[in-house]
Design an enzyme around this catalytic site. Structure first.
Site, PDB file in Angstrom:
ATOM      1  N   GLU A 181     -38.886   5.885   7.285  1.00  0.00           N
ATOM      2  CA  GLU A 181     -38.925   4.754   6.692  1.00  0.00           C
ATOM      3  C   GLU A 181     -37.720   4.021   5.954  1.00  0.00           C
ATOM      4  OE1 GLU A 181     -41.261   2.943   7.394  1.00  0.00           O
ATOM      5  OE2 GLU A 181     -42.761   4.596   7.921  1.00  0.00           O
TER       6      GLU A 181
HETATM    7  C1  LIG Z   1     -41.175  13.066  10.988  1.00  0.00           C
HETATM    8  C2  LIG Z   1     -40.646  11.639  11.426  1.00  0.00           C
HETATM    9  C3  LIG Z   1     -41.543  10.579  11.427  1.00  0.00           C
HETATM   10  C4  LIG Z   1     -40.795   9.384  11.750  1.00  0.00           C
HETATM   11  N1  LIG Z   1     -41.842   8.649  12.044  1.00  0.00           N
HETATM   12  C5  LIG Z   1     -41.480   7.469  12.661  1.00  0.00           C
HETATM   13  C6  LIG Z   1     -42.358   6.397  13.207  1.00  0.00           C
HETATM   14  O1  LIG Z   1     -43.504   6.485  12.973  1.00  0.00           O
HETATM   15  N2  LIG Z   1     -41.740   5.214  13.746  1.00  0.00           N
HETATM   16  C7  LIG Z   1     -40.255   5.003  14.019  1.00  0.00           C
HETATM   17  O2  LIG Z   1     -39.910   3.843  14.370  1.00  0.00           O
HETATM   18  N3  LIG Z   1     -39.451   5.837  13.236  1.00  0.00           N
HETATM   19  C8  LIG Z   1     -39.947   6.948  12.767  1.00  0.00           C
HETATM   20  N4  LIG Z   1     -39.007   7.951  12.385  1.00  0.00           N
HETATM   21  C9  LIG Z   1     -37.656   7.857  12.599  1.00  0.00           C
HETATM   22  C10 LIG Z   1     -37.060   7.470  11.016  1.00  0.00           C
HETATM   23  O3  LIG Z   1     -37.415   6.329  10.527  1.00  0.00           O
HETATM   24  C11 LIG Z   1     -35.431   7.598  11.426  1.00  0.00           C
HETATM   25  O4  LIG Z   1     -35.428   9.129  11.497  1.00  0.00           O
HETATM   26  C12 LIG Z   1     -34.664   7.414  10.112  1.00  0.00           C
HETATM   27  O5  LIG Z   1     -34.753   5.985   9.973  1.00  0.00           O
HETATM   28  C13 LIG Z   1     -33.107   7.495  10.271  1.00  0.00           C
HETATM   29  O6  LIG Z   1     -32.648   7.328  11.568  1.00  0.00           O
HETATM   30  P1  LIG Z   1     -31.866   8.331  12.409  1.00  0.00           P
HETATM   31  O7  LIG Z   1     -32.960   9.592  12.452  1.00  0.00           O
HETATM   32  O8  LIG Z   1     -31.296   7.916  13.650  1.00  0.00           O
HETATM   33  O9  LIG Z   1     -30.725   8.684  11.320  1.00  0.00           O
HETATM   34  P2  LIG Z   1     -29.168   7.979  11.419  1.00  0.00           P
HETATM   35  O10 LIG Z   1     -29.746   6.536  11.397  1.00  0.00           O
HETATM   36  O11 LIG Z   1     -28.277   8.420  12.314  1.00  0.00           O
HETATM   37  O12 LIG Z   1     -28.725   8.216   9.928  1.00  0.00           O
HETATM   38  C14 LIG Z   1     -28.016   9.558   9.622  1.00  0.00           C
HETATM   39  C15 LIG Z   1     -27.369   9.143   8.187  1.00  0.00           C
HETATM   40  O13 LIG Z   1     -26.528   8.241   8.322  1.00  0.00           O
HETATM   41  C16 LIG Z   1     -26.861   7.412   7.174  1.00  0.00           C
HETATM   42  N5  LIG Z   1     -26.785   5.990   7.856  1.00  0.00           N
HETATM   43  C17 LIG Z   1     -26.926   5.544   9.071  1.00  0.00           C
HETATM   44  N6  LIG Z   1     -26.494   3.956   9.064  1.00  0.00           N
HETATM   45  C18 LIG Z   1     -26.062   3.873   7.961  1.00  0.00           C
HETATM   46  C19 LIG Z   1     -25.526   2.789   7.166  1.00  0.00           C
HETATM   47  N7  LIG Z   1     -25.428   1.622   7.936  1.00  0.00           N
HETATM   48  N8  LIG Z   1     -25.082   2.796   5.930  1.00  0.00           N
HETATM   49  C20 LIG Z   1     -25.134   3.926   5.143  1.00  0.00           C
HETATM   50  N9  LIG Z   1     -25.749   5.073   5.664  1.00  0.00           N
HETATM   51  C21 LIG Z   1     -26.148   5.115   6.859  1.00  0.00           C
HETATM   52  C22 LIG Z   1     -28.406   7.567   6.735  1.00  0.00           C
HETATM   53  O14 LIG Z   1     -28.532   7.094   5.503  1.00  0.00           O
HETATM   54  C23 LIG Z   1     -28.503   8.974   7.303  1.00  0.00           C
HETATM   55  O15 LIG Z   1     -28.216   9.786   6.030  1.00  0.00           O
HETATM   56  C24 LIG Z   1     -39.662   9.267  11.981  1.00  0.00           C
HETATM   57  C25 LIG Z   1     -38.707  10.304  11.931  1.00  0.00           C
HETATM   58  C26 LIG Z   1     -39.117  11.671  11.471  1.00  0.00           C
HETATM   59  C27 LIG Z   1     -37.996  12.730  11.311  1.00  0.00           C
END
Ligand SMILES: Cc1cc2nc3c(=O)[nH]c(=O)nc-3n(C[C@H](O)[C@H](O)[C@H](O)COP(=O)(O)OP(=O)(O)OC[C@H]3O[C@@H](n4cnc5c(N)ncnc54)[C@H](O)[C@@H]3O)c2cc1C
Length: 605
Positions: free
Chosen positions: A443
């Site tokens: 989220e």
């Molecule tokens: C158990 C679980 C359930 C989930 N459920 C859902 C769901 O129901 N629906 C859905 O759509 N998604 C879902 N997700 C996905 C979740 O919302 C994402 O994992 C999350 O938004 C982070 O994206 P990412 O994993 O690609 O990390 P990344 O976006 O790659 O981020 C990695 C790190 O970089 C930082 N970062 C990235 N971009 C920036 C920026 N512009 N500025 C500063 N910092 C940044 C982040 O804060 C983080 O620390 C789920 C994930 C998990 C693990």
């Protein structure tokens, strides 16, 4: 088992004494809910949580979900309890009556959810995920869509989800590549791959309705070009019942650090070229509509963090009362002295009071936000409704992140209170810690919430809303300053509020200058310290209420409870807030090293 769940006395204190819930019940919208009915609902929710949900928590963790040939099986024990949740309409307790929900005041629905989440969040979510999906359809859908989906989703007969994330599009949702092509009959054909989808597939309900973000062919890149589609697992027959299987399949589930029993699914759309979606709202307005669900989900994630922290704290207190180890410090030189429960040791007391201060403060913060949400609907004047709605919006990223991060810290601290036993699976505190970690990631990660606060929320209405929040804090401080016992801690909260105001202005200006990157390198510490100060405010407010009660006639058993409020506020004001002021000073100092260091300077090359 009853010890492993939120303290009823404290929930009652927050709802009826601190938030003055009875005032809310006076509004016409809640005319069907008097105090007695609310108390009864909370009692029944607590009973169900203890008797039915809690016994499935550990088993769910051990068994996890099973994926086979596109199907996902939840732990066997979940089926009966899920049915009980649906039969009792517990999932839709707070959902508006016009959507098929029970329309209970949000304070009451919050208390019930805190119990259910603390007892088995992984299970509870299967029954509630559809509410956010339904709210979007209710607000933006056609009459036909409302008719087809809303009530079934609200009542949990059908499940709901949210499909945003793709392998290359996590925090940056605008990078998604899922595509929609318009068909002649007005439907759309979707193709794409989504990952990490919570409860994307499972065997608890007869249909699952997926809201999917995708880009209509030819629409612009980034978030501006995104539209939102309703993609049912089973397409609907003319009579509204689930019919032919749609071309959306689960291709696997994740093995995770925690929340093992909550399915996290990869979903393939249109692998046979036949995934039918129905546009929700207007084309290219998908992100705006999705934010309706995301904001609700962000609040629910904060509550998840609080609920785990609550349970872990209750377990830790009770363990500390029972675990006998070591002599009392005053008997240090007396080797014949009996061993005492560890709650008698100063360092254990410090840990417990530290945990209590966060749990209490975070509960008050969440229930305050729930009150604001209700007031934004029911208050008499437009001005008041706007005021509360704005405060609620401002608080959303704080609640999402602070309750997630500090909820997790409380769970970790609970392990420490248990010692070696806490590190082992025989006790549930390690599960709470594992389960809680996700709350600061999905989220929108901590970093994304911090950007929301600094980039948008501080500046809402030219800073007026942030200023209003500070004024609300100052009202409590002023009242407490007139109270001899509370005046010293009120002074400390006052200092923190004032310093917060100064630093928010400095950081806000920096974020609009050429030092923007340095400003944003401090955005998370700022979000977090804002949470610290709010918790200080909430605890002082609690102490103020408690102090008034202590001055009157009270039952003997309430004395320890109210004195506990005052000691908790004192502990926090004297041990946490001074550190918070130091953190504010460091933000003001504006160290730019994180930006200036070369990428190679991080080492490991
Ligand atoms: C158990 C679980 C359930 C989930 N459920 C859902 C769901 O129901 N629906 C859905 O759509 N998604 C879902 N997700 C996905 C979740 O919302 C994402 O994992 C999350 O938004 C982070 O994206 P990412 O994993 O690609 O990390 P990344 O976006 O790659 O981020 C990695 C790190 O970089 C930082 N970062 C990235 N971009 C920036 C920026 N512009 N500025 C500063 N910092 C940044 C982040 O804060 C983080 O620390 C789920 C994930 C998990 C693990």
């Amino acid at each position: 088992m009853a010890q492993q769940i939120a303290d009823r006395r404290d929930i009652d204190f927050v709802i009826w004494e601190q938030m003055n819930g009875e005032k809310l019940l006076g509004y016409d919208l809640y005319k069907d809910f008097n105090r007695k009915a609310c108390d009864m609902i909370i009692t029944e929710a607590r009973k169900l949580a203890i008797k039915e949900l809690l016994p499935t928590m550990q088993e769910g963790d051990e068994q996890g979900v099973k994926f086979e040939n596109g199907a996902v099986k939840v732990p066997e024990s979940f089926h009966r309890v899920h049915k009980l949740l649906l039969e009792g309409e517990w999932g839709c307790l707070g959902a508006p009556a016009e959507m098929g929900g029970q329309g209970a005041p949000s304070l009451v629905a919050t208390a019930a959810s805190e119990y259910f989440m603390g007892a088995n969040w992984s299970l509870f979510v299967y029954a509630t995920m559809g509410i956010g999906t339904a709210e979007m359809i209710h607000k933006y859908g056609t009459d036909e869509q409302r008719q087809a989906y809303v009530e079934k989703l609200v009542r949990g007969q059908w499940g709901g989800t949210m499909l945003l994330t793709e392998p290359q599009a996590g925090s940056d949702v605008g990078a998604l590549t899922s595509t929609a092509v318009r068909n002649e009959d007005g439907t759309y054909s979707l193709t794409g791959n989504k990952i990490f989808i919570t409860v994307g597939e499972h065997d608890l309900c007869e249909n699952i309705i997926h809201p999917v973000l995708a880009r209509i062919e030819g629409d612009p890149h980034g978030t501006k070009g995104i539209s939102l589609f309703i993609v049912p697992k089973y397409l609907l027959n003319d009579d509204g019942t689930p019919g032919q299987k749609n071309d959306i399949v689960c291709t696997g589930t994740e093995e995770k650090h925690g929340i093992h029993a909550n399915a996290t699914c990869s979903m393939a759309l249109g692998s046979k070229g036949k995934c039918t979606g129905y546009l929700l709202g207007e084309e290219r307005k998908g992100m705006k509509i999705m934010f309706n669900m995301m904001n609700g989900a962000r609040m629910a994630t904060g509550l998840q963090g609080l609920a785990y922290a609550t349970s872990a704290y209750m377990l830790a207190v009770n363990y500390a009362r029972e675990r006998v180890q070591g002599r009392d410090m005053s008997d240090f030189f007396n080797h014949e002295a009996p061993a005492v429960p560890i709650i008698k040791h100063p360092d254990v007391r410090r840990m417990l009071l530290w945990m209590k201060s966060y749990v209490d403060g975070m509960r008050s913060l969440f229930y305050y936000a729930a009150t604001c949400r209700s007031m934004a609907n029911v208050a008499e004047s437009e001005e008041e409704r706007e005021f509360y709605g704005d405060i609620y919006d401002l608080l959303t990223p704080v609640i999402k992140d602070y309750l997630a991060v500090h909820g997790h810290e409380v769970c970790i601290q609970a392990i420490q209170v248990y010692g070696g036993a806490g590190y082992c699976k025989d006790y549930p505190v390690e599960q709470y810690a594992r389960d809680c970690k996700i709350a600061s990631i999905y989220e929108g990660t901590s970093g994304i919430q911090a950007m929301d606060m600094l980039g948008r929320k501080i500046g809402m209405k030219k800073g007026k809303v942030f200023g209003d929040l500070l004024k609300e804090m100052q009202k409590t401080v002023s009242a407490a300053k007139d109270n001899e016992t509370l005046a010293p801690m009120a002074k400390k909260v006052d200092n923190a509020v004032n310093r917060l105001g100064e630093v928010s202005m400095e950081l806000g200006k920096k974020a609009m200058s050429e030092e923007i990157k340095t400003a944003f390198a401090h955005s998370w510490p700022f979000l977090d310290v804002l949470g610290d100060v709010i918790i200080g405010w909430m605890l002082l407010w609690r102490a103020q209420v408690a102090s008034e009660k202590l001055a009157g006639k009270i039952k003997k058993k309430d004395e320890a409870f109210y004195n506990g409020q005052i000691k908790t506020a004192e502990f926090y004001a004297r041990t946490v807030l001074p550190v918070s002021i130091g953190r504010l000073d460091s933000i003001s100092d504006g160290c730019g090293a994180a930006i200036e260091i070369d990428d190679g300077g991080f080492g490991g090359l």
